[in-house]
Scaffold this active site. Structure first.
Site, PDB file in Angstrom:
ATOM      1  N   ALA A  65       0.334   1.014   0.440  1.00 51.42           N
ATOM      2  CA  ALA A  65       1.417   1.633  -0.319  1.00 51.42           C
ATOM      3  C   ALA A  65       0.803   2.403  -1.473  1.00 51.42           C
ATOM      4  CB  ALA A  65       2.347   0.549  -0.845  1.00 51.42           C
ATOM      5  N   GLY A 110      -0.161  -1.754   3.234  1.00 48.03           N
ATOM      6  CA  GLY A 110       0.843  -1.111   4.098  1.00 48.03           C
ATOM      7  C   GLY A 110       0.240  -0.468   5.333  1.00 48.03           C
ATOM      8  N   GLU A 113      -0.060  -3.233   7.722  1.00 49.10           N
ATOM      9  CA  GLU A 113       1.303  -3.579   8.140  1.00 49.10           C
ATOM     10  C   GLU A 113       1.884  -2.528   9.099  1.00 49.10           C
ATOM     11  OE1 GLU A 113       2.237  -4.031   3.917  1.00 49.10           O
ATOM     12  OE2 GLU A 113       3.148  -5.966   4.403  1.00 49.10           O
ATOM     13  N   GLU A 133      -3.063  -7.128  -1.403  1.00 51.95           N
ATOM     14  CA  GLU A 133      -2.018  -7.086  -2.435  1.00 51.95           C
ATOM     15  C   GLU A 133      -2.206  -8.108  -3.547  1.00 51.95           C
ATOM     16  OE1 GLU A 133      -1.497  -6.789   0.793  1.00 51.95           O
ATOM     17  OE2 GLU A 133      -0.139  -5.108   1.151  1.00 51.95           O
TER      18      GLU A 133
END
Ligand code: COA
Length: 259
Positions: A65, A110, A113, A133
């Site tokens: 992200a 991300g 993911e 994270e």
């Protein structure tokens, strides 16, 4: 349609989506999510697309992200961002056509993911996977805490999530995070040959297979088997099932129409 952060090309009914923000290692900002949402919505009904490859431009698949965007968010903003990312990745996971991640480099946060939401994962030998994270004071928010344990088991997933460490492609394959390792030069060809192989199969059967696996996975086994039987039965109403079985018995190649 043209995109700011995606390159999308369709050749031989295989769509390749390249996330194209290489100066930020393809970090996922709100705009990239909007574009991914739009393109995967369009693929759902596009008869010219039978399978999709997702990859990244430059040296990263996706480095996570966009941390610059995240840094400014409060509790409600973070929760909204998580819900948004989850909904876009759900759309990818629920696309009724095979989606192949061709992981060409960093697949962090991300990015990992995103790969987890795809149906099939291949990676170059230089790829690195990780959920860093916790190093930012966060947890994975786009499905990582749920899809990773389901894919590689709770213990290995917790080790990745709690350490935030990167693993390379060989380890990722050994733990079942990816299916195949290619070289940097052969990665696209390997992904493409998988996409071409699956795109020859009956479209409605593949859609129902994806639905059976996705929807049945977390149900009690009897419910899940009942779902499988319903979906299996529903294919009896398709021309493709008549064609596939007739082609086998007639010793010829099947010509599927997706009906
Ligand atoms: N969000 C925003 N920008 C990012 C980013 C992210 N997740 N990952 C990389 N970038 C940016 C860097 O800020 C840098 O931008 P700049 O040139 O304007 O300074 C550029 O991409 C290149 O990254 P850089 O860190 O210089 O490359 P590197 O080779 O030294 O390190 C990584 C590569 C992937 C190890 C490192 O970029 C990294 O740790 N990224 C964050 C990974 C992460 O924590 N993801 C989870 C986010 S929730």
């Amino acid at each position: 349609m043209s995109y700011e952060f995606l390159n999308v090309e369709v050749v031989d009914r295989i769509a390749t989506v390249t996330i194209n923000r290489p100066d930020k290692l393809n970090a996922l900002n709100a705009h990239v999510f909007d574009e991914l949402d739009g393109v995967f919505t369009a693929f759902t009904t596009d008869p010219l697309v039978a399978a999709v490859i997702v990859t990244g431009a430059g040296r990263a698949f996706v480095a996570g992200a966009d941390i610059a965007e995240i840094a400014a968010l409060d509790v409600a903003g973070l929760e909204r961002l998580s819900a948004r990312g989850q909904s876009v990745f759900n759309k990818i996971e629920r696309l009724p056509k095979p989606v192949i991640a061709a992981v060409n480099g960093f697949a962090l946060g991300g990015g990992c993911e995103l790969a987890l939401a795809c149906h099939i994962r291949v990676a170059s030998e230089h790829a690195k996977f990780g959920l860093p994270e916790v190093k930012l004071g966060l947890i994975p928010g786009y499905g990582g805490t749920q899809r990773l344990p389901r894919l590689i088991g709770r213990a290995r997933a917790l080790r990745m999530i709690l350490s935030g460490e990167q693993i390379d492609a060989t380890v990722a394959q050994a733990v079942g995070l990816i299916d195949e390792v290619a070289t940097a030069t052969t990665l696209r060809d390997v992904a493409r040959s998988i996409a071409l192989q699956v795109s020859k199969n009956a479209p409605l059967a593949m859609a129902r297979a994806i639905g059976a696996v996705n929807d049945g996975y977390d149900r009690p086994i009897d419910d899940a088997l009942a779902l499988e039987a319903r979906l299996f039965g529903s294919l009896g109403a398709t021309k493709d099932m008549a064609e596939g079985t007739a082609a086998f018995l007639g010793k010829r190649a099947a010509q599927f129409t997706g009906e």
